[in-house]
Motif scaffolding. Sequence first.
Motif, PDB file in Angstrom:
ATOM      1  N   VAL A  41      24.057  50.420  32.101  1.00 23.96           N
ATOM      2  CA  VAL A  41      25.361  50.957  31.711  1.00 23.96           C
ATOM      3  C   VAL A  41      25.742  52.142  32.596  1.00 23.96           C
ATOM      4  N   ALA A  42      24.968  52.350  33.671  1.00 13.84           N
ATOM      5  CA  ALA A  42      25.261  53.459  34.580  1.00 13.84           C
ATOM      6  C   ALA A  42      26.605  53.240  35.266  1.00 13.84           C
ATOM      7  N   ILE A  43      27.257  54.361  35.649  1.00 11.20           N
ATOM      8  CA  ILE A  43      28.532  54.273  36.341  1.00 11.20           C
ATOM      9  C   ILE A  43      28.308  53.647  37.712  1.00 11.20           C
ATOM     10  N   LYS A  44      29.023  52.591  37.990  1.00 12.20           N
ATOM     11  CA  LYS A  44      28.889  51.922  39.288  1.00 12.20           C
ATOM     12  C   LYS A  44      30.272  51.565  39.802  1.00 12.20           C
ATOM     13  N   GLY A  45      30.346  50.525  40.638  1.00  7.59           N
ATOM     14  CA  GLY A  45      31.616  50.144  41.244  1.00  7.59           C
ATOM     15  C   GLY A  45      32.693  49.850  40.214  1.00  7.59           C
ATOM     16  N   THR A  46      33.943  50.176  40.559  1.00 15.78           N
ATOM     17  CA  THR A  46      35.060  50.004  39.633  1.00 15.78           C
ATOM     18  C   THR A  46      35.948  48.812  39.963  1.00 15.78           C
ATOM     19  N   ALA A  47      35.724  48.171  41.095  1.00 18.73           N
ATOM     20  CA  ALA A  47      36.565  47.031  41.485  1.00 18.73           C
ATOM     21  C   ALA A  47      35.752  46.095  42.370  1.00 18.73           C
ATOM     22  N   VAL A  48      36.249  44.878  42.506  1.00 15.89           N
ATOM     23  CA  VAL A  48      35.614  43.867  43.355  1.00 15.89           C
ATOM     24  C   VAL A  48      36.589  43.497  44.456  1.00 15.89           C
ATOM     25  N   GLY A  49      36.130  43.513  45.707  1.00 14.24           N
ATOM     26  CA  GLY A  49      36.981  43.164  46.830  1.00 14.24           C
ATOM     27  C   GLY A  49      37.348  41.694  46.831  1.00 14.24           C
ATOM     28  N   PRO A  50      38.343  41.312  47.654  1.00 11.92           N
ATOM     29  CA  PRO A  50      38.864  39.935  47.640  1.00 11.92           C
ATOM     30  C   PRO A  50      37.796  38.864  47.854  1.00 11.92           C
ATOM     31  N   LEU A  51      36.890  39.057  48.798  1.00  4.46           N
ATOM     32  CA  LEU A  51      35.902  38.012  49.068  1.00  4.46           C
ATOM     33  C   LEU A  51      34.900  37.876  47.932  1.00  4.46           C
ATOM     34  N   GLY A  52      34.566  38.988  47.278  1.00  2.00           N
ATOM     35  CA  GLY A  52      33.697  38.908  46.112  1.00  2.00           C
ATOM     36  C   GLY A  52      34.391  38.203  44.966  1.00  2.00           C
ATOM     37  N   VAL A  53      35.669  38.510  44.771  1.00  2.00           N
ATOM     38  CA  VAL A  53      36.456  37.825  43.744  1.00  2.00           C
ATOM     39  C   VAL A  53      36.451  36.320  43.996  1.00  2.00           C
ATOM     40  N   GLU A  54      36.694  35.930  45.249  1.00  2.00           N
ATOM     41  CA  GLU A  54      36.789  34.504  45.566  1.00  2.00           C
ATOM     42  C   GLU A  54      35.454  33.795  45.422  1.00  2.00           C
ATOM     43  N   ALA A  55      34.344  34.498  45.655  1.00  2.00           N
ATOM     44  CA  ALA A  55      33.029  33.881  45.457  1.00  2.00           C
ATOM     45  C   ALA A  55      32.844  33.466  44.002  1.00  2.00           C
ATOM     46  N   LEU A  56      33.390  34.256  43.082  1.00  2.00           N
ATOM     47  CA  LEU A  56      33.307  33.910  41.662  1.00  2.00           C
ATOM     48  C   LEU A  56      34.368  32.891  41.267  1.00  2.00           C
ATOM     49  N   GLN A  57      35.562  33.013  41.848  1.00  2.00           N
ATOM     50  CA  GLN A  57      36.609  32.037  41.543  1.00  2.00           C
ATOM     51  C   GLN A  57      36.208  30.631  41.955  1.00  2.00           C
ATOM     52  N   ARG A  58      35.464  30.508  43.051  1.00  2.00           N
ATOM     53  CA  ARG A  58      35.029  29.176  43.500  1.00  2.00           C
ATOM     54  C   ARG A  58      34.083  28.522  42.498  1.00  2.00           C
ATOM     55  N   ARG A  59      33.502  29.307  41.607  1.00  2.00           N
ATOM     56  CA  ARG A  59      32.551  28.768  40.638  1.00  2.00           C
ATOM     57  C   ARG A  59      33.057  28.910  39.203  1.00  2.00           C
ATOM     58  N   SER A  60      34.375  28.786  39.029  1.00  2.00           N
ATOM     59  CA  SER A  60      35.025  28.680  37.715  1.00  2.00           C
ATOM     60  C   SER A  60      35.057  29.990  36.933  1.00  2.00           C
ATOM     61  N   MET A  61      34.816  31.130  37.572  1.00  2.00           N
ATOM     62  CA  MET A  61      34.795  32.397  36.840  1.00  2.00           C
ATOM     63  C   MET A  61      36.068  33.212  37.037  1.00  2.00           C
ATOM     64  N   GLY A  62      37.088  32.624  37.665  1.00  2.00           N
ATOM     65  CA  GLY A  62      38.338  33.324  37.877  1.00  2.00           C
ATOM     66  C   GLY A  62      39.029  33.750  36.596  1.00  2.00           C
ATOM     67  N   PRO A  63      39.185  32.855  35.593  1.00  2.00           N
ATOM     68  CA  PRO A  63      39.837  33.274  34.349  1.00  2.00           C
ATOM     69  C   PRO A  63      39.113  34.418  33.652  1.00  2.00           C
ATOM     70  N   ALA A  64      37.795  34.385  33.649  1.00  4.13           N
ATOM     71  CA  ALA A  64      37.035  35.468  33.011  1.00  4.13           C
ATOM     72  C   ALA A  64      37.247  36.787  33.742  1.00  4.13           C
ATOM     73  N   LEU A  65      37.356  36.751  35.068  1.00  2.00           N
ATOM     74  CA  LEU A  65      37.633  37.959  35.839  1.00  2.00           C
ATOM     75  C   LEU A  65      39.007  38.521  35.496  1.00  2.00           C
ATOM     76  N   ALA A  66      40.000  37.653  35.419  1.00  3.42           N
ATOM     77  CA  ALA A  66      41.356  38.098  35.109  1.00  3.42           C
ATOM     78  C   ALA A  66      41.412  38.731  33.716  1.00  3.42           C
ATOM     79  N   GLU A  67      40.720  38.139  32.757  1.00  2.01           N
ATOM     80  CA  GLU A  67      40.694  38.698  31.403  1.00  2.01           C
ATOM     81  C   GLU A  67      39.998  40.055  31.396  1.00  2.01           C
ATOM     82  N   ALA A  68      38.925  40.196  32.165  1.00  2.00           N
ATOM     83  CA  ALA A  68      38.215  41.474  32.231  1.00  2.00           C
ATOM     84  C   ALA A  68      39.095  42.552  32.846  1.00  2.00           C
ATOM     85  N   GLU A  69      39.887  42.193  33.870  1.00  2.00           N
ATOM     86  CA  GLU A  69      40.789  43.164  34.467  1.00  2.00           C
ATOM     87  C   GLU A  69      41.836  43.610  33.449  1.00  2.00           C
ATOM     88  N   ASP A  70      42.362  42.671  32.666  1.00  2.00           N
ATOM     89  CA  ASP A  70      43.345  43.028  31.639  1.00  2.00           C
ATOM     90  C   ASP A  70      42.748  44.012  30.646  1.00  2.00           C
TER      91      ASP A  70
END
Length: 536
Positions: A41-70
């Motif tokens: 639970v330590a303070i770490k990165g606050t955002a994910v860059g585009p290529l990291g986002v796309e690595a997760l989107q390619r594996r069906s995790m895009g909707p979960a990322l969008a919900e987490a951002e909201d």
Amino acid sequence: MDKQVDVVVVGAGPVGLLLAIELRLGGAGVMVLEQLTAPSVAIKGTAVGPLGVEALQRRSMGPALAEAEDRNFAAMGPVGVQRRAQAHRSRGHFALLPLRSEAVGEPERRMLWVNQQGVEAILGARAAALDIEVRRGCEVTGLEQHDDGVALYWASPDGPERARCAWLVGCDGGRSSIRKMAGFAFPGTPPSQFMYQAVLDLDHPERLPRGSTRTPEGVVMNGPRPRWLVLQDFSGPPADRNAPVTREEIEGVLRRISGADVRVTAMDQANRFTDSARLVDTYRRDRVLLAGDAAHIHSPLGGQGLSLGLVDAANLGWKLAAVIRGDKPDSLLDSYTSERRPVAEAVLANTLAQVALTRPDPQSSAMRQIFAKLMEIDAVNGYLDGLTSGLATRYDLGSEQDVVGRLTGDRPVGRADARTSLFAEMAEGEGILLDASPDGHAAGLAAGFTRVRCLPADAGPSMLIRPDGCIAWAGDEGDVEGLVDALERWFASAAPRPGGFQERSCSAGPSSLPRPVPALAPPGAGDRAAPGGRHR
């Protein structure tokens, strides 16, 4: 009997979990060992860059990322409304100088404001859905490399344990025990500053300006999250760099750098880190590999570390799975170092430059003023955005075509009457051939290879896309020159192999090793190498 598994991944942070997911989708058996008993639970990165986002989107995790951002924007309260409006235009910063979104290409490929804990939770849920074994409270105590595998020893809540694996991957952070035990060189630069992050309350928060403020003593970053501060201190190391960060230490550094008469009345958590920049000489030593911070550390300026590690995992996972399946020789793994190490080297260079531009001395301040003016030039702004976002990444695949070697974003695919998206078609970790040839000739050539799916494209060029999103080949109109070479380089022929090998299903569970791993000697046996040593 000792446990056997294709791959042991050490580290259950975002990089280790994504790697385990990639391996499982590729049919490999994988076990993840994590020293912590619960997610950090330590303070770490606050955002994910585009290529990291796309690595997760390619594996069906895009909707979960969008919900987490909201959820993150909602948690910011009133300021979250403004931040949400800015999110689609934000391109981050270079040395705390804002990058202008209107001066860059591909604005749809953007960072998402999801912190590291949120990313880890999403990956953890996906790993659980794939029945990936994640063992917590396990501290690796030793390893031995053999010609055809690795013997691994660890302490668990149940006592000492050991396993045999064909491959071992260290995703265990900047202080990686796997890196040290396996003997990777880790050269680089020592720290020139100390940075602090803290979640706290102040007696007079109005006395501290919002945003980033440079002073003669350092930098104070106040927000955007309520109660969140980041401090850059150039005065030298604390008395004890390994001691827990106290409220008194944070208050003293904050008052000195900001010059504000404020007191810290409460502090939930805080940590300190440096701008040391180090990079391993190679990402692989025989059967031990590294990914993420285990392979590279650098200043967090620009927020590049999390995305850099996730793309490491995406690059390595499908390749290692192909080797384990027997589709490709282990020489395929040489491309992991040759492709990813130059990217990390460039990140280290740009973060060192950013640190130089934030220093408070007169020379650095003068250079910063000139640099700020240069950033008003669209070409300069775009170049810096390509560096910090990672979108300028291009692997050297030996092609003169600029698009080959680049990591593709999502796009519509399929015929007009059956539209889908590229990333939706990549969810199972296969390669994709987008065939724009009028006669389907490209698809006919790809049909002779395993784990490549062919999709029609309305317009060219035709493209062969690896499972990690890298464009491995492109051909205009009916041109298929070089396609077979690219297919043979990255994929396996569908022709039966001697011995009756059958490709395993992507949903297969842990498999036996492709070659027997020598049995572990009992503890205390005279012919066993010391933990961390090498036994032939």
